[in-house]
Design a protein around this motif. Structure first.
Motif, mmCIF file in Angstrom:
data_model
loop_
_atom_site.group_PDB
_atom_site.id
_atom_site.type_symbol
_atom_site.label_atom_id
_atom_site.label_comp_id
_atom_site.label_asym_id
_atom_site.label_seq_id
_atom_site.Cartn_x
_atom_site.Cartn_y
_atom_site.Cartn_z
ATOM 1 N N UNK A 1 0.834 -1.196 0.000
ATOM 2 C CA UNK A 1 0.000 0.000 0.000
ATOM 3 C C UNK A 1 0.870 1.249 0.000
ATOM 4 N N UNK A 2 1.909 1.247 0.836
ATOM 5 C CA UNK A 2 2.806 2.406 0.896
ATOM 6 C C UNK A 2 3.596 2.569 -0.394
ATOM 7 N N UNK A 3 3.878 1.466 -1.064
ATOM 8 C CA UNK A 3 4.666 1.502 -2.295
ATOM 9 C C UNK A 3 3.856 2.040 -3.477
ATOM 10 N N UNK A 4 2.569 1.654 -3.577
ATOM 11 C CA UNK A 4 1.841 1.917 -4.813
ATOM 12 C C UNK A 4 0.731 2.967 -4.714
ATOM 13 N N UNK A 5 0.116 3.135 -3.570
ATOM 14 C CA UNK A 5 -1.022 4.052 -3.495
ATOM 15 C C UNK A 5 -0.650 5.518 -3.730
ATOM 16 N N UNK A 6 0.470 6.030 -3.194
ATOM 17 C CA UNK A 6 0.775 7.454 -3.394
ATOM 18 C C UNK A 6 0.886 7.859 -4.867
ATOM 19 N N UNK A 7 1.509 7.028 -5.687
ATOM 20 C CA UNK A 7 1.645 7.369 -7.105
ATOM 21 C C UNK A 7 0.307 7.410 -7.818
ATOM 22 N N UNK A 8 -0.600 6.515 -7.439
ATOM 23 C CA UNK A 8 -1.942 6.523 -8.018
ATOM 24 C C UNK A 8 -2.674 7.792 -7.599
ATOM 25 N N UNK B 1 0.390 10.163 -11.017
ATOM 26 C CA UNK B 1 1.712 10.030 -11.624
ATOM 27 C C UNK B 1 2.040 8.604 -12.051
ATOM 28 N N UNK B 2 1.255 7.631 -11.591
ATOM 29 C CA UNK B 2 1.493 6.230 -11.926
ATOM 30 C C UNK B 2 0.228 5.658 -12.540
ATOM 31 N N UNK B 3 0.376 5.012 -13.705
ATOM 32 C CA UNK B 3 -0.790 4.532 -14.446
ATOM 33 C C UNK B 3 -0.728 3.017 -14.597
ATOM 34 N N UNK B 4 -1.907 2.404 -14.506
ATOM 35 C CA UNK B 4 -2.009 0.949 -14.470
ATOM 36 C C UNK B 4 -2.855 0.420 -15.616
ATOM 37 N N UNK B 5 -2.531 -0.814 -16.023
ATOM 38 C CA UNK B 5 -3.340 -1.561 -16.983
ATOM 39 C C UNK B 5 -3.790 -2.860 -16.321
ATOM 40 N N UNK B 6 -4.816 -3.471 -16.899
ATOM 41 C CA UNK B 6 -5.405 -4.679 -16.334
ATOM 42 C C UNK B 6 -5.044 -5.890 -17.191
ATOM 43 N N UNK B 7 -4.271 -6.819 -16.637
ATOM 44 C CA UNK B 7 -3.823 -8.003 -17.364
ATOM 45 C C UNK B 7 -4.662 -9.219 -17.033
ATOM 46 N N UNK B 8 -5.869 -9.271 -17.573
ATOM 47 C CA UNK B 8 -6.776 -10.387 -17.325
ATOM 48 C C UNK B 8 -6.962 -11.257 -18.576
ATOM 49 N N UNK B 9 -7.598 -10.704 -19.595
ATOM 50 C CA UNK B 9 -7.990 -11.494 -20.769
ATOM 51 C C UNK B 9 -6.787 -12.038 -21.523
ATOM 52 N N UNK B 10 -6.980 -13.210 -22.114
ATOM 53 C CA UNK B 10 -5.977 -13.857 -22.955
ATOM 54 C C UNK B 10 -6.650 -14.345 -24.229
ATOM 55 N N UNK B 11 -5.868 -14.696 -25.262
ATOM 56 C CA UNK B 11 -6.483 -15.193 -26.499
ATOM 57 C C UNK B 11 -7.425 -16.374 -26.263
ATOM 58 N N UNK B 12 -7.097 -17.255 -25.322
ATOM 59 C CA UNK B 12 -7.958 -18.395 -25.031
ATOM 60 C C UNK B 12 -8.730 -18.254 -23.746
ATOM 61 N N UNK B 13 -8.698 -17.065 -23.153
ATOM 62 C CA UNK B 13 -9.373 -16.830 -21.875
ATOM 63 C C UNK B 13 -9.841 -15.382 -21.833
ATOM 64 N N UNK B 14 -10.817 -15.081 -22.679
ATOM 65 C CA UNK B 14 -11.365 -13.735 -22.693
ATOM 66 C C UNK B 14 -12.446 -13.619 -21.649
ATOM 67 N N UNK B 15 -13.677 -13.947 -22.035
ATOM 68 C CA UNK B 15 -14.758 -13.931 -21.051
ATOM 69 C C UNK B 15 -14.612 -15.076 -20.052
ATOM 70 N N UNK B 16 -14.005 -16.174 -20.468
ATOM 71 C CA UNK B 16 -13.788 -17.306 -19.561
ATOM 72 C C UNK B 16 -12.462 -17.101 -18.838
ATOM 73 N N UNK B 17 -12.479 -16.194 -17.877
ATOM 74 C CA UNK B 17 -11.236 -15.765 -17.226
ATOM 75 C C UNK B 17 -10.530 -16.903 -16.505
#
Length: 387
Positions: free
Chosen positions: A115-122, A126-142
């Motif tokens: 929490x101390x490492x990542x929350x202040x930048x958000x 100043x710090x931007x995030x992406x969501x790494x969930x979907x895959x070619x064989x696991x889109x809606x079927x996460x």
């Protein structure tokens, strides 16, 4: 949720409006009502400076606890901000994924060190995030994810191999949270871990995906021996599924009212067009326009009814299914109101916006969990029906 605003809430709404009028000008004027990154006037560097301007004004982390640097504002104030932000022309938020999805999950499942490492930048924009969930064989079927993560016994780092797809704004993000399989031989919901991974490192490569709109909001992200520190995971290794579901439940937060305010602007533009070109005189189209307005009010009522409850994937599924169908139908209605004009390139901003609405809304019932998957989730988790 009390729909009658108090004097304090009305004053807060006025303060949001005044701040937006004072700051969304000059350098930031091109961002007014700008949509996704890559749209006209919506350059990434300018958007990031705007995010930092919002942070400096105290408009990030509105609902965060004060112990994490937030303002701990009541729910009603958060709703007011998101509505007024869009009404005043605020652009799409690049910091949304970090502030409204990852941050609450960090607070619930992260260690104090994380929490101390990542929350202040958000919080500072100043710090931007992406969501790494979907895959070619696991889109809606996460649960079918195949990206692998193993602990390096020598260095103690996580080593990640695999691919993610449809990753929004990854080309402008600094970090990505990655759902990966950390237990060899595990299947479905078991043996997963949610890792916090820096994107700017050897072993990570990105490939933009060109959309039908001509923009490239999404990306493929490839991991080939990419690394994350051994402690950079949320929840215990092997328990990543429950953490991932908690995060998805955060998607129904108060920012959805901002999304609906954006929908309201699209509907208002469509009504303006219908009056301009005479489509509003058609009884059938007029009836459908009225139904669209009623549908949007229903979405708002549902959102207000469920706010303040514990993050719940069931409510998130209902909300996502409802708004995506509504907006897809609005896009189809826009093309009918346009008529033959819908097939013609035009400099007219309203007609351009309606053509863009139709193109963008085609994907609404697919991304963030397709309609079919949302119906399965509602059947199994809300109605307790068998698979």
């Amino acid at each position: 949720m009390n729909l009658l605003e108090t004097t304090e809430e009305r004053h807060f709404r006025a303060s949001v409006r005044d701040w937006m009028q004072q700051h969304l000008r000059g350098e930031f004027e091109p961002l007014r009502h700008a949509g996704a990154l890559g749209a006209a006037g919506n350059a990434a560097g300018l958007v990031k400076r705007w995010e930092q301007q919002l942070a400096a004004g105290g408009w990030t982390g509105l609902g965060w606890p004060r112990q994490h640097g937030g303002r701990d504002l009541p729910l009603a104030h958060q709703v007011i901000f998101h509505e007024e932000y869009v009404r005043c022309g605020g652009p799409g938020r690049l910091g949304h994924i970090g502030e409204t999805l990852l941050a609450p999950t960090l607070m619930a499942h992260g260690t104090p060190e994380l929490q101390a490492r990542f929350l202040p930048g958000i919080l500072a924009g100043q710090t931007y995030w992406a969501q790494g969930y979907s895959e070619p064989g696991a889109g809606s079927d996460l649960a079918a994810v195949r990206t692998r993560a193993r602990l390096d016994s020598v260095q103690g780092d996580w080593v990640i191999d695999g691919q993610k797809v449809w990753t929004s704004w990854a080309h402008e993000a600094d970090w990505i949270f990655v759902l990966a399989r950390c237990e060899p031989g595990s299947v479905r919901h078991k043996g997963l871990v949610l890792l916090l991974v820096p994107l700017r490192q050897p072993g990570v490569s990105l490939r933009p995906i060109r959309q039908i709109t001509g923009e490239s909001e999404f990306n493929e992200v490839f991991f080939d021996g990419a690394r994350a520190e051994g402690t950079w995971h949320l929840g215990a290794p092997g328990q990543g599924w429950s953490v991932a579901m908690y995060l998805l439940g955060c998607e129904r937060g108060v920012s959805t009212l901002g999304q609906q305010a954006h929908f309201r602007r699209e509907l208002d533009l469509l009504l303006t067009l219908a009056r301009q070109n005479g489509a509003a005189q058609d009884p059938g189209l007029r009836q459908r326009l009225a139904e669209a307005a009623l549908g949007l009010e229903t979405l708002r009522s549902h959102a207000l009814r469920t706010f303040g409850e514990k993050a719940d994937i069931r409510a998130a599924s209902i909300s996502k299914y409802a708004w995506s169908n509504w907006r897809r139908s609005l896009g189809e209605l826009a093309m009918e109101v346009l008529g033959a004009e819908g097939d013609i390139a035009t400099p007219d901003p309203i007609r351009q916006a309606m053509q863009q609405l139709w193109l963008v809304s085609r994907a609404d019932t697919i991304y963030a969990g397709s309609n079919e998957i949302q119906c399965n989730l509602m059947a199994e988790r809300a109605l307790h029906m068998p698979r």
